[in-house]
Enzyme design. Sequence first.
Site, short mmCIF file in Angstrom:
data_model
loop_
_atom_site.label_atom_id
_atom_site.label_comp_id
_atom_site.label_asym_id
_atom_site.label_seq_id
_atom_site.Cartn_x
_atom_site.Cartn_y
_atom_site.Cartn_z
N GLN A 195 -12.00 -18.35 -9.39
CA GLN A 195 -13.14 -18.87 -8.65
C GLN A 195 -14.18 -19.53 -9.56
OE1 GLN A 195 -11.95 -15.71 -8.36
NE2 GLN A 195 -12.10 -14.95 -6.27
N ASP A 205 -20.84 -8.20 -3.80
CA ASP A 205 -20.36 -8.05 -2.42
C ASP A 205 -20.89 -6.79 -1.75
OD1 ASP A 205 -17.81 -10.05 -1.73
OD2 ASP A 205 -18.29 -9.85 -3.85
N ALA A 215 -19.70 -13.18 -0.12
CA ALA A 215 -20.22 -12.25 0.89
C ALA A 215 -21.11 -12.92 1.94
CB ALA A 215 -20.95 -11.09 0.20
#
Length: 366
Positions: free
Chosen positions: A214, A255, A57
């Site tokens: 990730q 986020d 983000a």
Amino acid sequence: MDVEQFFEHVITVRMNDDLTALDIIDQTLLPTTIKRIDLGTKEEIWDAIKKLRVRGAPAIGVAAAYGIALLASKIEAKDYDSFSAEFTSIKDYLASSRPTAVNLFWALDRMQRVLVNKKGETISQIKKALFHEADRIRAEDVEISRRIGEIGFSILENLKKEGTEIGIMTHCNAGTLATAKYGTATAPMYVALEKGWRGDDMHVYCDETRPLLQGARLTSFELFNSGITTTLQCDNMASILMKSGKIDVIFVGCDRVARNGDAANKIGTSGVAILARYYGIPFYVCAPTSTVDLATPTGDQIPIEMREPDEVTEMWYRERMAPEGVDVFNPAFDVTDHDLITGIITEKGLVHAPYDKAFEQNNVKN
């Protein structure tokens, strides 16, 4: 390499020297290849955000700010109204790249406020002001992450027992690759190194984070290369790790945070929170105030991005690993209920439920 050398090695987002292109690390190639790419067109910038070449983000916000400054510098309009109309068109286009990360919209709105506030100045002056604002957004992100790290480090200090390593779990990547520096969920670990902790004073367990990996590709890459003791595990191994007593605390990023404290983060985060509650492990969300969306009452109103099926069925495989034509459910995020969260760490402090009142008391604004 030491932590400062590592930070210099993996600067996530920056403008190139002559301000003609946005320079990013292509995160889709990590960890085997560290490659920087230049983005010069709106299509390239949109695609880089959509395809996760730049992700996280805060980093998305920085990229959006620099991206729109870059694209605005190429607008050839001679008068303010024409310039503003084209700027707004570019802003709307970039905003369509991803729906969940509120920093994308926050950064673009902040850049548009510069445009509005500079009405009456020359187009050349406005273009310079936009680059200056993007620089400010990046510098602020570094300071915000550092402050989150300081607060998180105080939690580590309170939990750590003399002569033993502290076990930390994290999910997805909320590291320096997701920000301008330090990260959010990893910032406490990096601050610990800066304050003299050794890498083996901590043991960080990274969920691989299916389907885009990730945690495996990015977080374990970061922490391992900065000298922190790091272990990678599959997402479905989190429960047995917690049960073993190896995990003392969990830090995750996010986020978007709703006004009531519900937090949207990478898919799988809510499951980690549920397990943490069962095993009595503190679970902290690390969130810059720019990710707190006071206009969204609860997590039920947070839009959840749905991604392509091939990320699940074939993206990481030599051969397809599911039957042709099978339906695939592939949400990019889930929402962790606020009552599962021990505390939310923003740059303004550590807050606890009720989160709406805590945000107000901490002067969190949108």
